[in-house]
Design a protein around this motif. Structure first.
Motif, PDB file in Angstrom:
ATOM      1  N   PHE A 207      -9.890   5.564  -4.779  1.00 14.55           N
ATOM      2  CA  PHE A 207      -8.556   6.111  -4.489  1.00 14.55           C
ATOM      3  C   PHE A 207      -8.065   6.944  -5.677  1.00 14.55           C
ATOM      4  N   LEU A 208      -8.224   6.403  -6.890  1.00 15.28           N
ATOM      5  CA  LEU A 208      -7.798   7.129  -8.094  1.00 15.28           C
ATOM      6  C   LEU A 208      -8.589   8.425  -8.251  1.00 15.28           C
ATOM      7  N   LYS A 209      -9.877   8.374  -7.918  1.00 14.26           N
ATOM      8  CA  LYS A 209     -10.716   9.567  -8.049  1.00 14.26           C
ATOM      9  C   LYS A 209     -10.365  10.630  -7.009  1.00 14.26           C
ATOM     10  N   GLN A 210     -10.016  10.180  -5.792  1.00 14.57           N
ATOM     11  CA  GLN A 210      -9.586  11.143  -4.754  1.00 14.57           C
ATOM     12  C   GLN A 210      -8.362  11.916  -5.231  1.00 14.57           C
ATOM     13  N   LEU A 211      -7.519  11.242  -6.005  1.00 18.43           N
ATOM     14  CA  LEU A 211      -6.283  11.874  -6.482  1.00 18.43           C
ATOM     15  C   LEU A 211      -6.471  12.570  -7.842  1.00 18.43           C
ATOM     16  N   ASP A 212      -7.718  12.539  -8.360  1.00 14.46           N
ATOM     17  CA  ASP A 212      -8.001  13.153  -9.668  1.00 14.46           C
ATOM     18  C   ASP A 212      -7.188  12.533 -10.797  1.00 14.46           C
ATOM     19  N   ILE A 213      -7.001  11.217 -10.754  1.00 16.03           N
ATOM     20  CA  ILE A 213      -6.254  10.539 -11.819  1.00 16.03           C
ATOM     21  C   ILE A 213      -7.261  10.031 -12.857  1.00 16.03           C
ATOM     22  N   PRO A 214      -7.157  10.496 -14.111  1.00 19.04           N
ATOM     23  CA  PRO A 214      -8.060   9.983 -15.156  1.00 19.04           C
ATOM     24  C   PRO A 214      -7.947   8.456 -15.233  1.00 19.04           C
TER      25      PRO A 214
ATOM     26  N   GLU B 209     -19.695   3.560  -9.664  1.00 21.05           N
ATOM     27  CA  GLU B 209     -20.183   4.944  -9.778  1.00 21.05           C
ATOM     28  C   GLU B 209     -19.223   5.711 -10.696  1.00 21.05           C
ATOM     29  N   LEU B 210     -19.044   5.141 -11.891  1.00 22.68           N
ATOM     30  CA  LEU B 210     -18.075   5.659 -12.868  1.00 22.68           C
ATOM     31  C   LEU B 210     -18.363   7.121 -13.199  1.00 22.68           C
ATOM     32  N   GLU B 211     -17.327   7.945 -13.113  1.00 23.97           N
ATOM     33  CA  GLU B 211     -17.492   9.363 -13.410  1.00 23.97           C
ATOM     34  C   GLU B 211     -17.586   9.576 -14.918  1.00 23.97           C
ATOM     35  N   PRO B 212     -18.335  10.619 -15.356  1.00 20.53           N
ATOM     36  CA  PRO B 212     -18.606  10.813 -16.790  1.00 20.53           C
ATOM     37  C   PRO B 212     -17.344  10.947 -17.644  1.00 20.53           C
ATOM     38  N   GLU B 213     -16.254  11.487 -17.070  1.00 21.44           N
ATOM     39  CA  GLU B 213     -15.048  11.677 -17.885  1.00 21.44           C
ATOM     40  C   GLU B 213     -14.229  10.389 -18.053  1.00 21.44           C
ATOM     41  N   ASP B 214     -14.585   9.334 -17.306  1.00 25.58           N
ATOM     42  CA  ASP B 214     -13.860   8.065 -17.412  1.00 25.58           C
ATOM     43  C   ASP B 214     -14.577   7.132 -18.390  1.00 25.58           C
TER      44      ASP B 214
ATOM     45  N   ALA C  17       0.834  -1.212   0.000  1.00 25.28           N
ATOM     46  CA  ALA C  17       0.000   0.000   0.000  1.00 25.28           C
ATOM     47  C   ALA C  17       0.865   1.256   0.000  1.00 25.28           C
ATOM     48  N   SER C  18       1.936   1.251   0.782  1.00 22.98           N
ATOM     49  CA  SER C  18       2.735   2.475   0.846  1.00 22.98           C
ATOM     50  C   SER C  18       3.506   2.686  -0.459  1.00 22.98           C
ATOM     51  N   MET C  19       3.968   1.591  -1.098  1.00 29.07           N
ATOM     52  CA  MET C  19       4.669   1.717  -2.388  1.00 29.07           C
ATOM     53  C   MET C  19       3.724   2.287  -3.459  1.00 29.07           C
ATOM     54  N   ILE C  20       2.492   1.772  -3.487  1.00 26.46           N
ATOM     55  CA  ILE C  20       1.496   2.208  -4.468  1.00 26.46           C
ATOM     56  C   ILE C  20       1.120   3.671  -4.231  1.00 26.46           C
ATOM     57  N   GLU C  21       0.848   3.999  -2.972  1.00 22.01           N
ATOM     58  CA  GLU C  21       0.453   5.374  -2.649  1.00 22.01           C
ATOM     59  C   GLU C  21       1.539   6.355  -3.054  1.00 22.01           C
ATOM     60  N   ASN C  22       2.785   6.029  -2.717  1.00 29.61           N
ATOM     61  CA  ASN C  22       3.889   6.932  -3.068  1.00 29.61           C
ATOM     62  C   ASN C  22       3.948   7.168  -4.569  1.00 29.61           C
ATOM     63  N   TYR C  23       3.753   6.100  -5.336  1.00 25.45           N
ATOM     64  CA  TYR C  23       3.812   6.256  -6.792  1.00 25.45           C
ATOM     65  C   TYR C  23       2.638   7.128  -7.272  1.00 25.45           C
ATOM     66  N   PHE C  24       1.420   6.761  -6.904  1.00 27.14           N
ATOM     67  CA  PHE C  24       0.248   7.476  -7.409  1.00 27.14           C
ATOM     68  C   PHE C  24       0.191   8.931  -6.930  1.00 27.14           C
TER      69      PHE C  24
ATOM     70  N   MET D 175       4.909  12.299 -13.726  1.00 17.98           N
ATOM     71  CA  MET D 175       4.790  11.810 -15.111  1.00 17.98           C
ATOM     72  C   MET D 175       3.491  11.022 -15.332  1.00 17.98           C
ATOM     73  N   LEU D 176       2.786  10.690 -14.246  1.00 20.44           N
ATOM     74  CA  LEU D 176       1.583   9.854 -14.350  1.00 20.44           C
ATOM     75  C   LEU D 176       0.438  10.645 -14.982  1.00 20.44           C
ATOM     76  N   HIS D 177      -0.059  10.165 -16.127  1.00 20.63           N
ATOM     77  CA  HIS D 177      -1.143  10.860 -16.832  1.00 20.63           C
ATOM     78  C   HIS D 177      -2.507  10.202 -16.653  1.00 20.63           C
ATOM     79  N   ALA D 178      -2.516   8.889 -16.451  1.00 28.00           N
ATOM     80  CA  ALA D 178      -3.793   8.177 -16.310  1.00 28.00           C
ATOM     81  C   ALA D 178      -3.530   6.785 -15.760  1.00 28.00           C
ATOM     82  N   CYS D 179      -4.606   6.123 -15.364  1.00 27.71           N
ATOM     83  CA  CYS D 179      -4.481   4.739 -14.904  1.00 27.71           C
ATOM     84  C   CYS D 179      -5.477   3.869 -15.664  1.00 27.71           C
ATOM     85  N   VAL D 180      -5.004   2.719 -16.124  1.00 35.59           N
ATOM     86  CA  VAL D 180      -5.893   1.708 -16.688  1.00 35.59           C
ATOM     87  C   VAL D 180      -6.227   0.771 -15.536  1.00 35.59           C
ATOM     88  N   GLN D 181      -7.502   0.711 -15.157  1.00 33.91           N
ATOM     89  CA  GLN D 181      -7.903  -0.227 -14.107  1.00 33.91           C
ATOM     90  C   GLN D 181      -8.564  -1.430 -14.767  1.00 33.91           C
TER      91      GLN D 181
END
Length: 195
Positions: free
Chosen positions: A131-138, A166-171, A95-102, A107-113
């Protein structure tokens, strides 16, 4: 966007930001629960059989794996989440490795889930999306294993995932099959729009 399969290369496995490669290319992270088929997804998108090693043991990837995709962007394979057999200590380290990266990677532009289209999203899938939405990651949701469902049922399953996350409209959500290379072009287009 098209990728030249001969110009895909594995860069590095990293556990800390000191090890992240400095390529100045946009990065696209890839998250999904253990055993959802992330390695197969990378191989299908990159048009290579074994650029990402497919493990028979879930929870095997415990590092961030960086791949240069034809000098257009860098794929970052994030260790799978929700693997029950990991100890609490291993999960906390993960969890801490992932959080630090995200949280800190500029350079991170988006995430493919990646989510299994055949089943409703797990609690871990929902937590990851939140978690991705809290960080505003497309986010590009790739609903994989579409070849295991009749075509007539794809939309119903896509709707279930949309509703549960609850997928956001921009995703976007894209049904996908690594085996049949179904919608590879749509995923690459969605990546291109975000880089």
């Amino acid at each position: 966007m098209e990728l030249n399969p001969n110009k895909i290369e594995f860069l590095i496995s990293a556990v800390a930001k000191e090890q992240y490669p400095e390529t100045n290319l946009p990065e696209i992270a890839m998250a999904g629960r253990s055993n959802v088929g992330k390695s197969s997804f990378i191989n299908a998108i990159c048009g290579r059989k074994n650029i990402a090693r497919i493990s028979s043991k879930p929870g095997k990837t415990v590092t961030l794996n960086f791949y240069n995709a034809d000098n257009q962007f860098v794929f970052v394979d994030v260790p799978g989440y929700g693997y029950a057999k990991q100890s609490k200590k291993e999960r906390e380290k993960w969890a801490s490795m992932i959080e630090n990266y995200f949280i800190h990677r500029e350079m991170l532009h988006a995430c493919v889930q990646i989510i299994d289209l055949r089943h409703p999203p797990t609690n871990d899938d929902v937590l990851m999306y939140d978690f991705l939405k809290q960080l505003d990651i497309p986010t590009i949701v790739v609903a994989t294993k579409s070849d295991k469902l009749p075509k007539s049922k794809l939309q119903k399953h896509v709707s279930i995932i949309k509703k549960e996350l609850e997928l956001e409209p921009e995703d976007v959500i894209i049904p996908f099959s690594s085996t049949e290379k179904y919608n590879v072009d749509k995923v690459l287009d969605a990546i291109e729009e975000r880089i």
